[in-house]
Design a protein around this motif. Structure first.
Motif, mmCIF file in Angstrom:
data_model
loop_
_atom_site.group_PDB
_atom_site.id
_atom_site.type_symbol
_atom_site.label_atom_id
_atom_site.label_comp_id
_atom_site.label_asym_id
_atom_site.label_seq_id
_atom_site.Cartn_x
_atom_site.Cartn_y
_atom_site.Cartn_z
ATOM 1 N N ARG A 32 3.585 -15.819 17.849
ATOM 2 C CA ARG A 32 4.261 -14.896 18.923
ATOM 3 C C ARG A 32 3.587 -15.250 20.174
ATOM 4 O O ARG A 32 4.192 -15.600 21.338
ATOM 5 C CB ARG A 32 3.868 -13.542 18.498
ATOM 6 N N PHE A 35 4.714 -18.890 21.543
ATOM 7 C CA PHE A 35 6.040 -18.617 22.150
ATOM 8 C C PHE A 35 6.104 -18.129 23.427
ATOM 9 O O PHE A 35 6.757 -18.281 24.375
ATOM 10 C CB PHE A 35 6.847 -18.241 20.960
ATOM 11 N N VAL A 36 5.263 -16.750 23.759
ATOM 12 C CA VAL A 36 5.513 -16.036 24.786
ATOM 13 C C VAL A 36 4.926 -16.947 25.976
ATOM 14 O O VAL A 36 5.732 -17.015 26.954
ATOM 15 C CB VAL A 36 4.584 -14.864 24.688
ATOM 16 N N ASP A 39 7.598 -20.036 26.481
ATOM 17 C CA ASP A 39 8.859 -19.370 27.004
ATOM 18 C C ASP A 39 8.752 -18.935 28.652
ATOM 19 O O ASP A 39 9.687 -19.386 29.429
ATOM 20 C CB ASP A 39 9.330 -17.993 26.204
ATOM 21 N N TYR B 734 11.449 -17.378 14.108
ATOM 22 C CA TYR B 734 10.634 -16.129 13.823
ATOM 23 C C TYR B 734 10.890 -15.457 12.856
ATOM 24 O O TYR B 734 10.015 -15.053 11.820
ATOM 25 C CB TYR B 734 10.660 -15.280 15.060
ATOM 26 N N LEU B 766 15.851 -14.118 27.808
ATOM 27 C CA LEU B 766 15.461 -14.442 26.203
ATOM 28 C C LEU B 766 15.639 -13.026 25.498
ATOM 29 O O LEU B 766 15.286 -12.262 26.250
ATOM 30 C CB LEU B 766 14.077 -14.718 25.933
ATOM 31 N N ARG B 770 13.236 -11.091 20.366
ATOM 32 C CA ARG B 770 12.607 -12.366 20.334
ATOM 33 C C ARG B 770 11.410 -12.602 21.138
ATOM 34 O O ARG B 770 11.579 -13.350 22.329
ATOM 35 C CB ARG B 770 13.535 -13.622 20.144
ATOM 36 N N PHE B 771 10.412 -11.955 21.215
ATOM 37 C CA PHE B 771 9.244 -12.087 21.867
ATOM 38 C C PHE B 771 9.320 -12.191 23.454
ATOM 39 O O PHE B 771 9.250 -12.755 24.128
ATOM 40 C CB PHE B 771 8.309 -13.217 21.559
#
Lengths: 112, 778
Positions: A32, A35-36, A39, B734, B766, B770-771
């Protein structure tokens, strides 16, 4: 998957990015978190293209690309992507730059 | 030492401090001797029987700590002080009065320097140079002309480089044709024939691409390294004014790695710097900079995934240094010989990518230095992709070299050597076995050689020679183990006990007994050879005796193989795995039963990361060929570079057939993508997706991701994003991770990142689920 080596599951250039950011053992970092973080660094097409143009302006050969990475990030091409022709490696490098240029860790390295 | 010089030491007033010690005759005389005991010095000091306590103390005060034989030597700085005070005339005066030990090279050289008769450095042997090194310190600023310490050290290093070659060639004779071939290849001295001379004119200006590297092959003991050593020494003798630069790498030495060929370059620069002192500043400068840069990068990137350097990162160095040293490079007016000895060791140790990196590196350097002359020395002929070699095959010895070889093995009588050569030919193993027999049976008459060999069946010559040699092994137990024990490759006490004991008739062998047999075996040089990780039975002997042992009722060869398989299969190191497979194959197991697929050779190559020879690859079954190529592409992606990608593509194009749903498809499409042949990549992906079974999620995810990546490399983000959207499986990382379904994790993680990246490219937010926390950028 907490604890160690999440980056080993990441493709190039993100594994290099993650390891430089968190070290080889990413204790306490989860997918998590990763990815955060990632992203947040992705650019839209327009920004990516402008980054691409900026990068390619001074790069005519593979050696130029190697030099750019070495001078700015103290890295070799092999550290951030698989082998390939210049056209492909350029995209690999820009993908790395879009992540790295948003991070002070990489900026610090650049100034060294 | 003689008692000629008489000096009444008893009347000498000894100083209490060191300030005037150098005027003392005891010390003055001692300074001329390299080492001495107090009684020895007393013996040559006339006028007294024994030194006083003060005199002994004086010697002790100005000497290094005595060695185990109570020998003293005056300290370098004090000796220099003594000589400086004496001055040239004073020293000559002393030399006229004392007699020096003629067997002591240092004393002799000291006298030679003082009397102005010392040979120039170029004409000094290594022991003389070592003596000169000390003397250069002793005679500094004394009025005697001596070379500087640095000059002497330089010369010592030069000779030390040559020392192994000199040792190898002590008994070298013959091999005239092979030397001439080597010389023609290097293009250094006048050609051996007119035709070669004309060809050579063209070759002087061409590089690797037109002039393949030389590969000297031959069975073990055929004198491959010796031939090259002799060639190098000959060049130095014939061209004393203009030396042939050479670089020597021996892969038999542990620690020599090719994973980063630039490290080999550092080693090469060091060797050249020693050979060419006048240019050493430049060599050392490049070496130091290169070393520093490599170290800096290594320490900054400890996480490096591809440890093998790529052509492109090396190119940066080439460009930098060829620019800085353009002038120096342009005046390289002679070939540079680069020898890679024990190449078979490298093949065993390094993986394909490392060897490819080495070849690429040599190719790259030959672009800069066109007259680079790489010479590989190995046991078997090899081909590596597009790399072709110019072969020199050393079969047996010619008569002259055979007689010299026998002489080195203890057969001093040339007539005896000639008789042996006539009977057993130039095969090195035959010669070794005969030399051994001649020594053991104390044969001195050539007629006896005739007698021995006459009774022998020529087709079983080696076996019979071995057997006859074995009869002379004093320890019967050792002889019992040696044959049939030679069926195993590696040998140590553990293997003797666990693998060989029972088949050789020892029912209760203990560790001590095994250790003793091992020690005895070690002494039998005709049976044993040293390897980088210990000792092993001689390969040539095993090959010669194999059929005899395995087919004989006397020996339990099959049982040895069984034991070896049992022994090695319990171990997990790669070498033991290789030994397991070796013994499985040798006892005749069906390759299928030892986890082989269609072709054992390729299977082994793939399993062990060894590059298979082209002929084996071509002969392989389709499935095994595809598996092998798949492994090769993975290896290139990890460790290769653009050149190796292109070479692999060309190789794949030569065999177009693919099995349905081939695992090679994905790797091949990826290879095309990396080479920007996007159309080809898409074609392969389309075909592969059609052939993939619908339940094979892993394969489908991989192929879909690759298709997306092809669009991205073409900067067609819309098409890439559509491709992701049309494949929901790529977006669900995920969910999989949360549900602890970690299979296919790598592809799923990549899928998740690709989806997020492309969503960004398309300027989309996004999903919150999803985060999130994302907003449209810019």
């Amino acid at each position: 998957m907490k604890g160690q080596g999440l980056s080993s599951l990441l493709p190039f250039p993100y594994k290099t990015y993650a390891e430089r950011l968190y070290g080889r053992f990413q204790d306490g970092i989860s997918f998590r978190d990763l990815f955060v973080e990632m992203d947040r660094s992705f650019s839209d097409a327009e920004l990516f293209m402008s980054l691409y143009k900026e990068t390619t302006s001074g790069v005519k050969t593979k050696s130029d690309l190697e030099r750019l990475l070495r001078d700015r990030y103290n890295l070799n091409l092999k550290d951030i992507c698989e082998p390939g022709v210049l056209e492909v490696n350029l995209i690999d490098v820009v993908r790395f730059i879009e992540m790295a240029d948003n991070r002070s860790e990489f900026r610090d390295r650049k100034s060294k | 030492m003689q008692k000629e010089f008489k000096f009444n030491f008893s009347k000498v007033e000894l100083p209490d401090t060191g300030s005037v010690f150098n005027t003392n005759p005891v010390l003055q005389q001692a300074a001329f001797y390299t080492r001495f005991t107090i009684p020895e010095l007393e013996a040559v000091a006339g006028g007294i029987d024994k030194f006083s306590e003060k005199e002994v103390e004086l010697i002790r005060n100005f000497s290094n700590k005595p060695n185990s034989r109570e020998q003293y030597s005056i300290r370098d700085a004090d000796r220099n002080q003594v000589f400086r005070n004496l001055g040239l005339e004073g020293m000559k005066n002393w030399l006229g009065k004392i007699e020096l030990n003629p067997t002591d090279i240092t004393q002799t050289m000291l006298a030679a320097y003082i009397s102005g008769k010392a040979p120039v450095l170029d004409n000094q042997s290594l022991p003389e140079l070592i003596a000169t090194h000390s003397i250069s310190n002793w005679l500094k600023e004394t009025g005697v002309t001596v070379p500087s310490e640095a000059e002497v050290l330089q010369k010592i290093r030069q000779l030390e480089i040559l020392k192994p070659f000199q040792l190898l060639t002590t008994n070298f004779k013959g091999r005239v044709n092979d030397l001439a071939n080597l010389s023609d290849y290097v293009d250094w001295r006048p050609k051996s024939t007119v035709t070669k001379s004309i060809k050579g004119w063209f070759r002087e200006i061409v590089n690797w691409h037109d002039k393949p590297p030389l590969m000297i092959t031959g069975i073990g003991g055929a004198g491959k390294s010796t031939l090259v050593a002799k060639f190098i020494l000959d060049q130095l003798e014939h061209n004393s004014q203009k030396k042939l630069p050479f670089v020597y790498f021996d892969f038999d030495k542990p620690g020599l790695s090719v994973s980063n060929p630039l490290e080999l370059a550092i080693d090469a620069l060091q060797q050249l710097s020693v050979q060419f002192p006048a240019s050493s500043r430049i060599f050392n400068e490049i070496r130091d900079q290169l070393q520093k840069e490599i170290l800096e990068l290594e320490s900054a990137n400890q996480f490096s995934y591809a440890t093998i350097s790529r052509g492109s990162d090396r190119q940066v160095y080439y460009e930098k240094y060829t620019e800085i040293y353009a002038e120096q490079i342009s005046v390289v007016d002679r070939p540079v010989l680069v020898i890679f000895d024990s190449f078979e060791e490298l093949q065993y140790r390094a993986n394909t990518s490392e060897i490819n990196a080495l070849f690429s590196f040599i190719r790259e350097i030959s672009e800069i230095i066109p007259r680079l002359r790489p010479v590989f020395i190995g046991r078997a002929e090899v081909t590596y992709g597009n790399t072709r070699f110019e072969p020199i095959k050393l079969d047996g010895f010619d008569p002259v070299s055979a007689i010299a070889f026998l002489e080195a093995k203890g057969v001093a009588n040339p007539q005896l050597g000639e008789a042996i050569f006539k009977k057993v030919g130039g095969n090195p193993l035959n010669l070794i076995l005969m030399a051994e027999l001649v020594k053991r049976e104390k044969i001195i008459d050539p007629a006896q050689v005739e007698e021995i060999t006459e009774k022998m069946d020529k087709t079983l010559l080696q076996e019979l020679l071995v057997k006859r040699n074995l009869e002379h092994i004093h320890d019967a137990d050792t002889a019992r183990i040696a044959v049939p024990g030679i069926l195993v490759r590696r040998i140590n006490p553990d293997i003797i006990m666990e693998v060989l004991a029972k088949p050789c008739g020892f029912n209760n062998m203990n560790e001590q007994q095994a250790g003793q047999i091992f020690t005895e075996l070690n002494k039998e040089s005709f049976l044993i050879q040293a390897t980088s990780d210990g000792i092993s039975f001689r390969q040539d002997l095993r090959l010669a005796l194999y059929e005899l042992i395995i087919n004989s009722k006397e020996y339990k060869g099959r049982e040895i193989h069984d034991n070896a398989v049992r022994y090695y299969s319990q171990k997990t190191d790669p070498q033991s795995k290789a030994e397991t497979l070796y013994h499985c194959l040798m006892r005749g197991d069906n390759p299928e039963s030892v986890d082989y697929s269609d072709n054992a050779y390729l299977y082994l190559s793939r399993k062990m990361g060894i590059r298979a020879s082209d002929s084996k690859v071509i002969q392989a079954s389709q499935l095994e060929w595809e598996n092998y190529q798949q492994a090769e592409i993975i290896s290139i992606m990890n460790y290769g570079d653009e050149t190796t990608l292109k070479e692999k593509r060309a190789e794949l194009a030569e065999r177009k057939e693919r099995t349905p749903n081939s695992n090679l498809n994905y790797q091949e499409a990826k290879l095309e993508t990396r080479l920007a042949n996007f159309q080809n990549a898409n074609k392969i992906i389309d075909k592969a997706l059609k052939e993939a079974p619908s339940q094979d999620n892993q394969k489908i995810i991989d192929l879909l991701l690759l298709r997306v990546s092809v669009f991205e490399y073409q900067m067609n983000f819309k098409a890439a994003f559509d491709a992701v959207n049309n494949a929901p499986i790529l977006q669900t990382a995920y969910d999989y991770i949360q549900s602890n379904d970690s299979s296919h994790l790598y592809a799923i993680v990549e899928g998740r990142l690709t989806w997020a990246r492309l969503a960004r490219r398309m300027g989309l937010l996004l999903s919150k689920s999803r985060f999130t926390r994302h907003s449209k950028r810019r």
